[in-house]
Structures are given as structure tokens and as C-alpha cells.
Motif scaffolding. Structure first.
Motif, mmCIF file in Angstrom:
data_model
loop_
_atom_site.group_PDB
_atom_site.id
_atom_site.type_symbol
_atom_site.label_atom_id
_atom_site.label_comp_id
_atom_site.label_asym_id
_atom_site.label_seq_id
_atom_site.Cartn_x
_atom_site.Cartn_y
_atom_site.Cartn_z
ATOM 1 N N SER A 688 0.865 -1.184 0.000
ATOM 2 C CA SER A 688 0.000 0.000 0.000
ATOM 3 C C SER A 688 0.898 1.229 0.000
ATOM 4 C CB SER A 688 -0.922 -0.001 1.223
ATOM 5 O OG SER A 688 -1.722 1.164 1.240
ATOM 6 N N VAL A 772 -5.341 1.526 -1.579
ATOM 7 C CA VAL A 772 -5.871 0.435 -0.754
ATOM 8 C C VAL A 772 -6.886 -0.398 -1.529
ATOM 9 C CG1 VAL A 772 -5.490 1.592 1.460
ATOM 10 C CG2 VAL A 772 -7.569 2.058 0.183
ATOM 11 N N SER A 777 -3.492 -5.313 -0.736
ATOM 12 C CA SER A 777 -3.114 -4.094 -0.016
ATOM 13 C C SER A 777 -3.657 -4.144 1.401
ATOM 14 C CB SER A 777 -3.648 -2.847 -0.726
ATOM 15 O OG SER A 777 -3.059 -2.706 -2.004
#
Length: 1304
Positions: A688, A772, A777
């Protein structure tokens, strides 16, 4: 032709405004022509005349006819001169002159105005003063311009004071211009309906104005309706004007929404002016010059009224709330520049009249009387006495603010007794004392001191006695059994004459202060005019033909939400629950910062912080963390926990918003006045990214700063605008190609964190995370609370080293309320701290002598002084605090913690403090009597003055002021040493067994049997805080020791402390098998140890016990808790040689000890040790707080705890708090209980969120407590540190499992 149609309407409106402006300016210039000089003699009248040549017609300015002016027959306060101007006139000024060629002139007077020659109204200035200044000789002219023009036909002048060597003498002139108006009289059955032609919807500039007079305290004045759903209603209710929002087609009161209430006592049959002006986002309502701004709902932002109605026309047949239709007169009803009453007089087709509508104002006003003081009374002789068999009655109407006062008293015939009709507790009471009968007491009504007119009637007929209020609506009381009452020869209203020798009037109650009218005796009205002319009866301190009641709470001087209550002559502010104190609830009872609380000796906790003192920002509960180095103000928001985020359904960015526990103004003030602010910002990431690259598209950002904030593109630890994280600034990111660890986009957990320290970008208001969306992630963010330290105002100081030196600032504006606070220290015995001058007014605070501070000022009534005298010297070069306040009620001065000195303001005195010079600090404009010394933390009405900035550019004044320990050194406890700083001070706790901001927090630890803390003296000792300690060194020989500690244990026997020597000498502190304390000294290795056994028993009881041991050569003493000292003498050597180490708990090297002591040393100690201090060495503090810089070795489990608290419950010390907002609660400086839970509930945003946060907090608490149990059994290390908890996720291992998890 339509009046408001298209562009023509707009042009007409603009031209009208321009013409009105021109005519107003011209009228302002022209409305000052003489009004009296051309009047004929019949226009003048007076109470009396000394002779024919002293008549009122000769009272014209600069004229010498007759005796050169008017003089009455006798010079007393009951005289008056009246002028009939011939018609309603706008009066702008009055000029007076003494009688020509004499010693007769007025030095002060009152002005009365009237339309009909009765029902007078007193002219009062803006500060409610009624007395006007007169002359100083017979020839000069004194002109008084009226602060607000008066419209009236009759003018009456009442002498108040005159030349003591002469008598009353007067010539006068008034100035003004003619006044034209259109008037209509409405009697409740008639009304007017005005139909307005459709026009453009106005969003601003629209206006409605009118003038009215009435004797009824309720009724609908005006109603405006249009195409919108709601209309506007102007309505009187209990003498106040209400602006209501009413739904179309509805008339019942539940549908009326009150927008605002303004004015008071408007039912006095005097003209009152009302105007409404529509602004961009609200409406301005003005009544008699007093205005209120009303924010309108969006649906009323446009005015599109189609009709306006007054009275009982075709408009609503029922008035709002049952108030009834208006009874009285209306004048000049102007709607958007058009006089609607002028249209009605011309019978315009857009106006419909119904019922009784008269285009004039006929007055029929009862004559009122004002009882002005406690000496007021009215004596009325009875013309005839009613026979006992017939009806006996007396009645009156009254209005007052007082709860108590005599209304009427009279003697019964033939000296049978007396009767009193009086107010007590705002109820009407009748008391009769009659010979041969038990005293009779009747009561009726309630809340009769509300300023409204109420009627009271006493009736006796054929033995049936009753007293009633408001015609029976306010209750009636009857005497039972029958009680026959008749009246004697005379009645007394309001009170009794001051001559105490009179037997016909005795008043056991307070005198009445208020107004009366419509007096009746035996059902016959009493005309007060013959009383005024002294043709009958007698009176004193009475104003006839006027009601002089004032509403002092209408424009309340009570600040910060204080409630106003009033009496006839004054008002009182109830400050309960406001957080403010003083006569007008002006001064805050709270400190303005955590720094201020700290330097009052307060510990960490929740405190109410009032960031602007007496300013408009209300106090807020904040956490103050008092540390040794800084005092932190901590402001929480709704989510300070580590919050885990995972891909959301549908993808997209994830955002989080943070609501703080303080308002915007409070946040801005705290940040602005702090020296430094910071906020932690961290992100744990796995696949991320955070900021991407410096030149790539932005993936994530946060919003911070004042107001709505601005987008920020940097992360914690980096400078603003850098689009970097702290690792990018330090060039130690996991991937050198990126400026953030997370931007490496690795599958392992990484972390970017740091502190945001630029105040311009704080606080963090929202956070947006952009990367995200991918299935793999994962991340977790944390935004910590806002933390600020340092108060730039508390230590802002200046040093005045010359008597002629001073600092100057702009004029101080404290017209109605002024508070000044500062601290000073000096070695001089006198000097002026502060001075600001006006033309006549001034304000000054000075050190008048070495034991007295003086606060003086003048608002027009002459100088007023408030002084505080001390029993100690003020020139002691220590800081002293001064707090002065002046308002319309009183002035006060407080010095340090001494009781405040106060002076009440005169009831009818000036109230405005008018200053115009510069504000001088540390000196005066004359450069004399200047102050020599230091001043700091100067604030005026809650606004700090930057003394240091001004001092840097002013000769003879130095910025800053050293030397604070002389005043605050006593705050350093437990052998802590006060250390001077450039600004402020600190406590050095290196020689203390305690820690904390004031060396007041004990250092305690829980010991197990295998725990051992060994402190080596033969190594270079760095002290408990890492600094060299001068008290001990290697190869230590001692002839004296001071030992103190506290312990809590259930073990006996037990070794608490052991001090060993390289020469087999020792000192041991232990509990023996009898739960008694023993101190063993072996100072000669060839002899047995001396045993000092205390007589105190039961020490192994699990309670905390404090022990102090002191030795000087062979003399020693021991004290346990609060018991008496026990003295001992050693029989061996007096020198402790070769001191090598000090051990707490188990002693591992015990081979050289006595067999008994060796066995005891091997057992160790189980329990709590706290505050261990051996001379200047604190081994327990070194082991827990400075293990890396101290010669200390720890084996076995050692857990820092609060077991050394004096409370039976170790957790109680952290919850010893206080949550009162009343005055006086803060003086103790106690923290506030359960403030975290209260703030969390407040900032949650709603009930559901509050419940969720509470449940989560309980879960986390339970988890922490569960984990805390485990920490006591963790494996031992070489050294032990306090358990600080896991501050966040590790750089590799991901977020901690005990953190809360959110799926957004």
C-alpha cells in the motif's frame, strides 16, 4: 400602476434611498433652530412663581424682561417649569442660563417630555443617567446636545440642585425642528389591510418601520404575508416585542416560532420606534435604538410579502397565542420606503379599512406616581368615612421589581388597631391588628415583582373581608370567621413619613419602590393632580404624573450567559454554572493554559482551560501533562487509535475525518499561544503506497490547518510541501529510490511515521488513503492527539529599570467591562503599573506603598479608589499577582490570594469609561512615579499584550525578566532544586528519590523474592538522572547517613536494604520475625553489629509505611510513619569506611555476613519499595528510569508500579479528581474525574458512536489488564524499564494484534 413593478421599482427604490439620505443630512444640519424664544406667554407654566415679575413667561434665553427669568416661590425639589411647543416637535438640544443680574441659577436638572401635558417621561442619557449639568453663574449659557432626539410637544424642567448662596433661577431655550407624521388609533375592533403589488423578491435592503404607543402589554402590532409558506408577526407580550415566524393559514400559538424578543415596559403609553431591516443572511430588529441580529432560516431569505395588516382588519381573526389585537396608536408605518398610513389617509385603493379606525391619537392615560426611594410616601386624608355597615374598600394598581414593600396602611377607627397591605416574597399580604382579636393575615397572588401592572383590592362588607389580585385572576383570599374593618381618618401609600414620632403611621415592613396608579377609596377614584398642587394630602420623594420604572435587565449587562435579576435600584447577575465570576460574570474562574495551572503547583490531569480569559470563547476540558521539561496541553479527537484498513467494496479512496474535543476558536487560540505544537502521523503498510514519487500523481494526503484546512502533501517528520516522509529526509528509506518506506510497495510490513510540528498546518482534520484498492493491499493509520507546550503569554515580561521608562500601547477599550491582570516583582516601594487617560476619565493601577496596591478610575462621577493592603511587604523581589475589574455594577481588586476589595457603583452614575490617550505600561504620561521592576503576563479583557516585543524597541526597558525561583522554588518538593531558565523555571530532581514536574511523584516498584537491585558506589556515579553526583564518590567513607524509603509487605522477616563495605562493615534495614523494624550498624568489623530496634509493631501488615533513618557520628534516630522519633547511640566506631554498594531485595554476595543476616539476605524481599534515598543516591529511581547511565544492576523481575501510593487502592491515585464548574472549584487545582470518558462521549458525534467507543474502550481496558497480569511474570533481564506499551506497529511485523481494527 403597480408600485413595485419591474425595473421601475428598482429605480424608484434607489432614488428614494438617495433622497432620504440627502434629506436626513439636511435635516441634521437644519434641526437646531430655537423653539422657545418665539412662544407666547400662555405657552409657559410653572409649579409656582416668586412674584409676577418672576413668572415662567420670562424664562427665555438671554432676555431681561421682568426679573430676568423665572424663580419659584420656594426653592425645593418639587418645583418645575413647563413649556408647550404648540405641536409635536423634534427636540435636539437644550440650553440653560441663570436669572439675569442675580445669584440664582441651577447646577443640575432633569428633563421631562410629554405629548399631552401629562404622563411625563424622563429623558435619560445612554448610561441611564437622568441628571444634566447646569450653570456655574447667572450669565453663561450651557448647551446640552441630546444623545438621541426627543419627539414631544411639552417639555418640563425639574431643578435638582442650585447655587447654595442663591435660589432657583432659570432662563432656557430648546432647539430642534418641526415633526410631521401620519397616525392611526386602533381600539381592538378596527384594522387596516395593505395589499402590496407583486415585485422582485428582495434578499437584502427591504425594511419595515413603525412607531407605536399603548397601555396594553399584549397584542399583535403587524403581520406580513406573501407567497412563501411562512409570514412574519410583530407582537407585544408582557410589554416586550416579539418577532414571530408563523405558518400561513395558522393562528394557534403552537405554530408560531419565536425568532427574537426585544424591548421591555413598552406598555407605558409613550412612543416606541421599531424597525426591521433585511440583510444578506439575516434580519436586524431595532427597538428604541437597541438592536439584535436574527439569522433567518433559508426559506425566509427572500421577502415577497403580498399584504401587511394591522389591527383587526381582514387579516387573521385570532391573534397569535391569544394575545388579542392591538389597542393603541400607530405612527408612520413605512414599508420599503412607502408610508402605508399616508396611503390609508388618502383612501388609496390598495388599503382596506374595517371597524373603528381614527386617524388621530386620542389619549386617556391614568395619572401614575413613582415612589423613588425608601423615604417615599403619600398621605391621603379621607373625605368621608364609610359606616361600618356599608362597604369599605381600597384599591390600586402597582408595578415594581421589588419582592417586598408597603402598599397601603391605615388605622382602624377609635384606636382599635391598624391594617397593612404589603408585598412580601412577591405575594400580596394583608395584616390586621385589632383590639380584642387575634392578628389576621391573608395572602394572594405570586410573582408580583415582574414589572407588570397588577391590581390589588381590599374589600370589607358586612364582616366579609377579602383581598384580591388582578381582579381575582391572581387569587382572592377571604377572612374566616367574619372580620369587620373600617378605615380611620387618613391613608398612607408606599410608606410612612420619616418623622418617627407619628403615631398614625407605623410601617414594620420595607417601603415600596415602584409605580402606582388608579387609586380608589370606597370605590371612588383618587385624583393625584390636587396632591401634586399641594391642595390636599402630603407626599415626599414622589414623582406624580409619571412612572419612572426602568428595566435594567432588558439590555442585560450579565455576560457569558449569566442570568439577570433586578430590584428597583439595581440588578444582580447569577453566574452559577457559567464558569465566570464577578458582579457581571465577566472574569473567568479558570486559568488560560496548562502552563498557568502547572505554576500553581497542580499535577497532571484534566482541567478547564479558558484560552481567552474574559473573552467570548468558553472554557473547555483539556488534559494537562505536567512533565519535568514541558507542560503539554493534549487535545483528543474521535480516533487516536491505530486503525486498520482493508480494501473496501467498490474500490476508491478511503478517508477518515477527525473531530476534536475543542471548538475551532479554542483550537486556534491554543495553537497560537503555544511555543510548540506537534501531532503524530503514522502509516503501517503492506503493498500500500503512500505518497508515490516526488513528481508522480499523489496517492494519499491529509488536510490540516485552521478552518476547513488545506491539503498537505508531506508526512510526519518532513517539511511542508516536500512530498516526503521522515526517512526520505534522513535518506534511510528501505528503497533509496523512494521518499517513503511504504512507497517501495513491498509485501513485507513497513512503516512511515513522524511528528507534524508546523503550527500553520495543524491540527490534522482528515486523511485520505489512495492505494488500498488492491486485494493484497493492507494498511493501518494513526493520527495522534494534538499536543502543545509552552504559553508565550505566561512568561512574557519586561524589566523597567528607570522611573522615567515606560511602554505604550493603543488605547484600552473597556467602556462597560474592563479586567486587567498581571504579575509584578520589585524592590521599590511605589510606582505606577498602568495608566490610560481620557478627557476627564482615567484608569490607573499603582503600587502606592510597600504594602498597598491601588486601583483608581473615573467614569464621570469623580475618582473612585479600590485598595488592597497587605500584612507583608510587596517590595520583596517576588512575583505578586494583581487582578482588577471594573464594570457597571462594581469595581474589585485582588492581590495574590488575599480577599478581594470591592466598591459598588452608584445606582444612577455614569457607566461608560471613555479613554482616548495611549495606554502607558510601567509609567505615566508625565514620566513621573514610574514603576521600577518586572511585569509579566499582562492581559486586558483577556487579550495579552506582548511586552517583550515592545521592550526590544524601547530604551530603558529590557525584554524578559530573570529570577523566578525566589517565587516558585517552594514548588520543588522532596529535595528537588529550583533551576532558573530564561523564561520560567524547572525542578531538578537529581538529588531526589521522586520524579515529576515538581519532584512530587514517587518512584515505586514491585519486588519478588528473586529480585535484586545493586547500586555500586565504587564506580563513577552519574546520579539518578545521569548527571555527576557530588555527594558520593569511589572509596567512600561516611560519618553520617540519611536514609528514607517507604515499603509495603506481608513478609517477615525480610531484608529491605543493605549497604555493604569493602571492609566488612555494613548497614542493614530489615523486618524481624516480630514484624518490627531493625536497623543494624556494624562499623567495626571486629565487633558485633549495633541493633537499633524500633518499638513500632505490626509493620508487615500490607500497608504502606515510611521509614527515615539518620545518623550523625554515634547518634542516630529512627522514625516510622507519623510516630515519634526514637533516639539511639552506637557503641562501635562512628565512621562507615569503604562503602561499596547498596542492595535492594536479595543480596547475592552474603558470604561475609553474619549467619542470621546471611540467611535473611538469601530470602529476598517480596512487596513494594518506594522513594528509596540514601544521602543523595536514589538506587530504585536509577534502576527504573536511568538504567543505561547509572551504575546499577538488576536481576530478577522488577516492575515499576504505583504501589507506593498512600491510597489503599493503588489505582485511586490516578482517579482522584474533581468535576465542578462552580466558582472556587478551580482554586484547588484538582484534576477532573473520568474526563476521558466524558470527552469521548462528546466527540463521538452521536449516541451510537458513543456506545461503540465506550464498549471498545472497555474491551481494550480488559485486554490491557489481562496483559498487565502477564508482565509480572516475564523473564528477568539485566535491567528493567517502565512498561510504556507498544506505541505502534513494528517496521516489519505489521500492526499489533491488540489494536482496534476497522473495515472502511
Amino acid at each position: 400602476m403597480e408600485l413595485w413593478s419591474g425595473k421601475v421599482w428598482g429605480i424608484i427604490a434607489r432614488v428614494t434611498l438617495i433622497l432620504l439620505g440627502w434629506s436626513g443630512a439636511a435635516r441634521g444640519e437644519a434641526c437646531r433652530r430655537p423653539l422657545v424664544s418665539g412662544l407666547p406667554p400662555p405657552a409657559f407654566s410653572s409649579s409656582s412663581r416668586a412674584s409676577g415679575s418672576h413668572g415662567p413667561a420670562f424664562a427665555k434665553l438671554n432676555r431681561r424682561e421682568g426679573a430676568g427669568g423665572w424663580s419659584p416661590l420656594s426653592s425645593d425639589p418639587h418645583q418645575w417649569l413647563e413649556v408647550d411647543l404648540g405641536g409635536r416637535t423634534r427636540i435636539t438640544a437644550v440650553a440653560t442660563q441663570g436669572r439675569y443680574g442675580s445669584s440664582d441659577w441651577l447646577t443640575s436638572y432633569q428633563l421631562m417630555f410629554s405629548d399631552a401635558g401629562h404622563n411625563w417621561k424622563q429623558y435619560r442619557q445612554e448610561d441611564s443617567r437622568g441628571a444634566l449639568p447646569g450653570n456655574t453663574n447667572a450669565d453663561s449659557v450651557v448647551l446640552h446636545k441630546l444623545q438621541h432626539p426627543v419627539i414631544a410637544r411639552h417639555l418640563r424642567l425639574l431643578p435638582l440642585d442650585w447655587n447654595p448662596r442663591g435660589r432657583i433661577g432659570l432662563r432656557l431655550e430648546t432647539y430642534g425642528c418641526s415633526y410631521g407624521s401620519h397616525v392611526v388609533s386602533l381600539g381592538g375592533r378596527g384594522g387596516l389591510l395593505f395589499r402590496l403589488s407583486p415585485g422582485p423578491r428582495r434578499t437584502s435592503g427591504a425594511s419595515v418601520s413603525l412607531t407605536f404607543k399603548t397601555l396594553r402589554n399584549s397584542g399583535v402590532l403587524l403581520r406580513a404575508e406573501g407567497r412563501s409558506e411562512h409570514g412574519l408577526v410583530l407582537q407585544l407580550e408582557e410589554g416586550k416585542l416579539l418577532l414571530l415566524l408563523l405558518r400561513k393559514g395558522r393562528t394557534a400559538s403552537p405554530d408560531g416560532r419565536r425568532l427574537v424578543s426585544l424591548g421591555s415596559l413598552l406598555d407605558d403609553q409613550h412612543w416606541h420606534h421599531v424597525s426591521m431591516e433585511l440583510g444578506v443572511d439575516g434580519l436586524n430588529l431595532t427597538v428604541d435604538g437597541s438592536s439584535l441580529w436574527v439569522r433567518l432560516p433559508p426559506r425566509l431569505a427572500h421577502w415577497d410579502h403580498q399584504q401587511v395588516s394591522v389591527g383587526a382588519g381582514r387579516g387573521p381573526r385570532r391573534a397569535v397565542g391569544g394575545s388579542g389585537h392591538f389597542h393603541g396608536c400607530l405612527e408612520n408605518l413605512v414599508y420599503n420606503g412607502v408610508n402605508l398610513l399616508e396611503l390609508a389617509e388618502k383612501k388609496d385603493q390598495r388599503v382596506t379599512a374595517e371597524g373603528d379606525v381614527i386617524f388621530s391619537c386620542a389619549e386617556s392615560v391614568p395619572v401614575a406616581m413613582t415612589f423613588t426611594s425608601a423615604q417615599s410616601f403619600l398621605r391621603l386624608p379621607l373625605a368621608t368615612e364609610a359606616p361600618p355597615s356599608t362597604r369599605t374598600s381600597a384599591g390600586l394598581q402597582f408595578r415594581t421589581w421589588n419582592e417586598a414593600g408597603l402598599l397601603l396602611t391605615f388605622d382602624l377607627p377609635e384606636q382599635e388597631g391598624a391594617a397593612w397591605l404589603y408585598l412580601s416574597g412577591a405575594r400580596l399580604h394583608l395584616r390586621i391588628h385589632k383590639a380584642g382579636r387575634a392578628p389576621l393575615e391573608l395572602s394572594a397572588g405570586s410573582a408580583l415583582n415582574d414589572g407588570q401592572w397588577h391590581s390589588a383590592e381590599l374589600t370589607s362588607r358586612r364582616g366579609h373581608l377579602s383581598v384580591s389580585v388582578d381582579g381575582g385572576e391572581g387569587a382572592t383570599a377571604h377572612a374566616s370567621p367574619p372580620f369587620l374593618v373600617a378605615m380611620g381618618g387618613q391613608l398612607f401609600f408606599g410608606g410612612c413619613p420619616a418623622d418617627g414620632g407619628r403615631q398614625d403611621c407605623v410601617n414594620p415592613f420595607k417601603a415600596f419602590q415602584g409605580c402606582m396608579r388608579l387609586l380608589t377609596v370606597h370605590n371612588q377614584p383618587v385624583d393625584p393632580i390636587p396632591l401634586q398642587q399641594r391642595l390636599m394630602g402630603n407626599y415626599s420623594h414622589l414623582q406624580i404624573d409619571m412612572c419612572g420604572i426602568l428595566d435594567r435587565c432588558s439590555q442585560s449587562h450579565c455576560e457569558h450567559g449569566g442570568s439577570c435579576r433586578q430590584s428597583w435600584s439595581s440588578f444582580h447577575c447569577n453566574c452559577s454554572g457559567t464558569g465566570y465570576s464577578g458582579a457581571t460574570c465577566h472574569s473567568s474562574i479558570y486559568e488560560q493554559s496548562c502552563e498557568a495551572y502547572k505554576h500553581r503547583g497542580n499535577a497532571s490531569g484534566y482541567y478547564h482551560i479558558d484560552v481567552d480569559g474574559s473573552g467570548p470563547i468558553r472554557a473547555r476540558l483539556m488534559y494537562c501533562n505536567m512533565t519535568e521539561d514541558h507542560t503539554w496541553t493534549v487535545i483528543q479527537h474521535n480516533n487516536t487509535a491505530l486503525t486498520r484498513v482493508r480494501p473496501a467494496p467498490g474500490g476508491g479512496r478511503i478517508s477518515a475525518h477527525f473531530a476534536y474535543a475543542s471548538d475551532e476558536e479554542q483550537l486556534a487560540a491554543v495553537i497560537g499561544q503555544s511555543e510548540r505544537c506537534e501531532q503524530e502521523l503514522s502509516y503501517d503498510c503492506r503493498k500500500s503506497r503512500l505518497l508515490n514519487t516526488a513528481d508522480g500523481p499523489l496517492l494519499s494526503w491529509w488536510v490540516g490547518g485552521p478552518g476547513d484546512g488545506q491539503v498537505q502533501t508531506y508526512w510526519g517528520g518532513a517539511p511542508p510541501g516536500s512530498q516526503r516522509c521522515s526517512c526520505g529526509l534522513q535518506q534511510n528509506c528501505v528503497d533509496p529510490r523512494h521518499a517513503c518506506n511504504c512507497d517501495a510497495d513491498r509485501s513485507e510490513w513497513a512503516k512511515d511515521s513522524g511528528l507534524l510540528t508546523h503550527k500553520e498546518t495543524l491540527p490534522v482534520r482528515s486523511l485520505v488513503l489512495g492505494d488500498v484498492q488492491r486485494s493484497d493491499s493492507e494498511g493501518a493509520y494513526r493520527v495522534g492527539p494534538l499536543r502543545c507546550h509552552g504559553d508565550k503569554n505566561v512568561w512574557n515580561a519586561a524589566l523597567f529599570d528607570q522611573e522615567t521608562s515606560y511602554l505604550h500601547f493603543p488605547t484600552f477599550h473597556g467602556e462597560l467591562s474592563a479586567d486587567i491582570s498581571f504579575l509584578f516583582k520589585t524592590s521599590s516601594s511605589s510606582g505606577v503599573f498602568l495608566e490610560n487617560l481620557g478627557i476627564k476619565d482615567f484608569i490607573r493601577i499603582e503600587l502606592r506603598s510597600s504594602t498597598e496596591v491601588l486601583f483608581s478610575f473615573d467614569v464621570g462621577d469623580g475618582p473612585t479608589e479600590v485598595a488592597v493592603t497587605t500584612g507583608f511587604p510587596l517590595d520583596d523581589d517576588r512575583w505578586h499577582r494583581v487582578r482588577a475589574e471594573r464594570n457597571v455594577r462594581a469595581a474589585s481588586l485582588r492581590l495574590d490570594e488575599l480577599p478581594a476589595a470591592t466598591r459598588e457603583a452608584p445606582a444612577d452614575g455614569h457607566v461608560h469609561l471613555q479613554l482616548n490617550s495611549q495606554l502607558f505600561i510601567g509609567g505615566t504620561a508625565s514620566r513621573q512615579r514610574g514603576f521600577r521592576g518586572c511585569m509579566r503576563s499582562l492581559q486586558l479583557n483577556g487579550v495579552p499584550l506582548d511586552l517583550e516585543a515592545r521592550a526590544r524597541i524601547t530604551p530603558g526597558v529590557q525584554a524578559g525578566c530573570p529570577g523566578h525561583c525566589s517565587s516558585y522554588g517552594s514548588l520543588c518538593q522532596n529535595r528537588g532544586r529550583c533551576v532558573e531558565r530564561t523564561s520560567s523555571f524547572s525542578c531538578d530532581c537529581s538529588s531526589s528519590a521522586h520524579t515529576g514536574a515538581f519532584c512530587d511523584r514517587e518512584v515505586s516498584a514491585s519486588f519478588k523474592s528473586e529480585t535484586s537491585v545493586s547500586y555500586a558506589f565504587n564506580e563513577l556515579d552519574r546520579g539518578s538522572d545521569g548527571s555527576p553526583s557530588p555527594a558520593v564518590s569511589s572509596d567512600l567513607d561516611l560519618r553520617a547517613e540519611d536514609l528514607s524509603l517507604s515499603f509495603r509487605s506481608l513478609q517477615s522477616p525480610a531484608l529491605l536494604l543493605f549497604v555493604g563495605s569493602s571492609r566488612r562493615e555494613y548497614l542493614a534495614l530489615l523486618l524481624n520475625q516480630h514484624d518490627m523494624l531493625e536497623v543494624r550498624y556494624r562499623l567495626d568489623s571486629s565487633r558485633a553489629a549495633d541493633v537499633l530496634r524500633s518499638k513500632v509493631t505490626n509493620l508487615a501488615d500490607g500497608r504502606l509505611h515510611a521509614v527515615v533513618v539518620s545518623r550523625r557520628a554515634a547518634a542516630a534516630w529512627v522514625q516510622i510513619d507519623q510516630n515519634s522519633k526514637e533516639d539511639f547511640n552506637l557503641t562501635s566506631d562512628v565512621e562507615f569506611n569503604g562503602v561499596r554498594s547498596l542492595v535492594l531485595g536479595r543480596v547475592h554476595d552474603s558470604a561475609e555476613l553474619d549467619p542470621g543476616l546471611s540467611r535473611l539476605a538469601s530470602l529476598g524481599f517480596t512487596g513494594c519499595l518506594s522513594g528509596v534515598l540514601f544521602n543523595s543516591v536514589s538506587p530504585l529511581k536509577a534502576a527504573l528510569l536511568h538504567p543505561d547511565t547509572s551504575p546499577v544492576v538488576v536481576t530478577g523481575p522488577l516492575v515499576q508500579s504505583i504501589c507506593g501510593s498512600t491510597s489503599a487502592d493503588p489505582h485511586a491515585a490516578g482517579t482522584r479528581h474533581h468535576l465542578s464548574g462552580q466558582s472556587g472549584s478551580v482554586g484547588t487545582g484538582q484534576p477532573v474525574e473520568n474526563a476521558v470518558r466524558r470527552d469521548s462521549a462528546l466527540i463521538g458525534g452521536g449516541i451510537a458512536v458513543a456506545i461503540f467507543v465506550t464498549v471498545s474502550a472497555l474491551a481494550v481496558t480488559a485486554r490491557v489488564l489481562y496483559r498487565g497480569k502477564g508482565t509480572c511474570r516475564r523473564p528477568a533481564g539485566k535491567t528493567a524499564k517502565p512498561d510504556d506499551g507498544d506505541g505502534g506497529a513494528g517496521s516489519r511485523g505489521g500492526p499489533s494484534e491488540n489494536q482496534r481494527e476497522y473495515f472502511i
